[in-house]
Design an enzyme around this catalytic site. Structure first.
Site, PDB file in Angstrom:
ATOM      1  CG  HIS A 183      -7.750  12.025  -8.777  1.00 17.12           C
ATOM      2  ND1 HIS A 183      -7.692  10.951  -7.829  1.00 17.12           N
ATOM      3  CD2 HIS A 183      -8.661  13.189  -8.855  1.00 17.12           C
ATOM      4  CE1 HIS A 183      -8.827  11.352  -6.810  1.00 17.12           C
ATOM      5  NE2 HIS A 183      -9.338  12.969  -7.006  1.00 17.12           N
TER       6      HIS A 183
ATOM      7  CG  ASP B 255      -4.392   7.612 -13.125  1.00 19.98           C
ATOM      8  OD1 ASP B 255      -4.725   7.639 -11.540  1.00 19.98           O
ATOM      9  OD2 ASP B 255      -5.154   9.003 -13.700  1.00 19.98           O
TER      10      ASP B 255
ATOM     11  CG  ASN C  17      -4.964  11.098  -5.660  1.00 20.90           C
ATOM     12  OD1 ASN C  17      -4.341  10.780  -6.782  1.00 20.90           O
ATOM     13  ND2 ASN C  17      -5.265  10.195  -5.556  1.00 20.90           N
TER      14      ASN C  17
ATOM     15  CG  ASP D 178      -1.783   1.097   0.882  1.00 26.55           C
ATOM     16  OD1 ASP D 178      -3.012   0.839   0.528  1.00 26.55           O
ATOM     17  OD2 ASP D 178      -1.616   2.195   1.825  1.00 26.55           O
TER      18      ASP D 178
ATOM     19  CD  GLU E 158      -4.675   3.824  -1.592  1.00 20.32           C
ATOM     20  OE1 GLU E 158      -4.829   4.268  -0.827  1.00 20.32           O
ATOM     21  OE2 GLU E 158      -5.738   4.066  -2.414  1.00 20.32           O
TER      22      GLU E 158
END
Length: 274
Positions: A155, A159, A150, A142, A185
């Site tokens: 975002h 990405d 973000n 994680d 994530e």
């Protein structure tokens, strides 16, 4: 046989040979019904030889009439055009099926395996682990404070970070290892033939590689991220199971719990489920 009859008859033989070649091409390039294409090709070859024998054994008398030569030409043309059209349809379907399979198995954003494919591979590896009495480790990965990425950068940057993380991990992993995206994530690793200590070495290598990686943003700004990892290991000598799917979910739950232990301990760490 008049020259015109011979021409039509010879042309029809050539078309049948080409139809057989196309059928053989379908056998080579098709994964479905390929033995059917081989039988079709062999049948066309046999028919061609049978008709060629009629031509070779002529002794000066007209054993094939003009009507027969014309009919043979029409049949051969139909065979050739039909098999070419079938080939185009089959190849298009094969390509479409391969693309659908790729899409179903792969996370479109990162290129890692999809959640379903990752779990499927984990089940297969557990079966293999039991057959060969080899350990297997599952790891939950994680990204630490990914929400901040973000929120602070958008975002699109998030990405890019996910994509960069996957590429960084893939460089460090073996070909037999599986990396799948199982959440926003969150990622899952399946490490065959790997016990707790070996898995910890792999995870620490991944953690260090990610920590040292620079993520270049479109604004030329550079950011860094860290990851927390939890390990759960299966030893087939200690426990035998009949339901591989249930065991995968149990191992994932244990690895997830270990990952949260790593986060509670300060993040950017590796923890093993005990």
């Amino acid at each position: 046989m008049p020259d015109l009859f011979t021409f039509f008859y010879g042309a029809s033989l050539l078309l049948q040979i080409l139809a057989a070649v196309v059928a053989l091409d379908l056998y080579v390039h098709s994964s479905q019904y390929r033995w059917g294409w081989l039988l079709l090709a062999l049948g066309l070859v046999a028919l061609t030889f049978r008709r060629a024998l009629m031509l070779w054994t002529l002794d000066g008398h007209q054993s094939v009439t003009g009507v027969e030569a014309l009919i043979f030409s029409m049949i051969a043309s139909a065979h050739f055009l039909g098999i070419v059209l079938i080939r185009n349809v089959v190849i298009s379907l094969e390509l479409a099926n391969r693309e659908l399979k790729r899409i179903s198995q792969t996370d479109s954003l990162t290129g890692a395996f999809s959640r379903a494919e990752a779990f499927n591979r984990a089940r297969l590896e557990i079966s293999r682990s039991q057959r060969h009495h080899l350990p297997l480790s599952i790891v939950i990965v994680d990204i630490d404070h990914f929400k901040r990425v973000n929120d602070d950068y958008g975002h699109d940057v998030g990405d890019l970070v996910l994509q960069g993380l996957v590429k960084t991990c893939q460089v460090q992993l073996r070909k037999i290892d599986t990396l799948g995206r199982v959440g926003g994530e969150e990622f899952m690793l399946v490490l065959p033939e790997t016990d707790e200590d070996q898995a910890h070495e792999v995870c620490d290598r991944l953690r260090t590689a990610v920590e040292s990686k620079e993520f270049f943003l479109p604004s030329d700004e550079v950011i860094h991220i860290t990851i927390s990892l939890g390990i759960a290991t299966y030893h087939p000598q200690q426990v035998r199971v009949d339901d591989e799917s249930a065991l995968v979910h149990v191992l994932c739950q244990h690895a997830d719990a270990a990952m949260y232990q790593a986060k509670k301990a300060g993040r950017n760490q590796v923890a093993i489920w005990h």
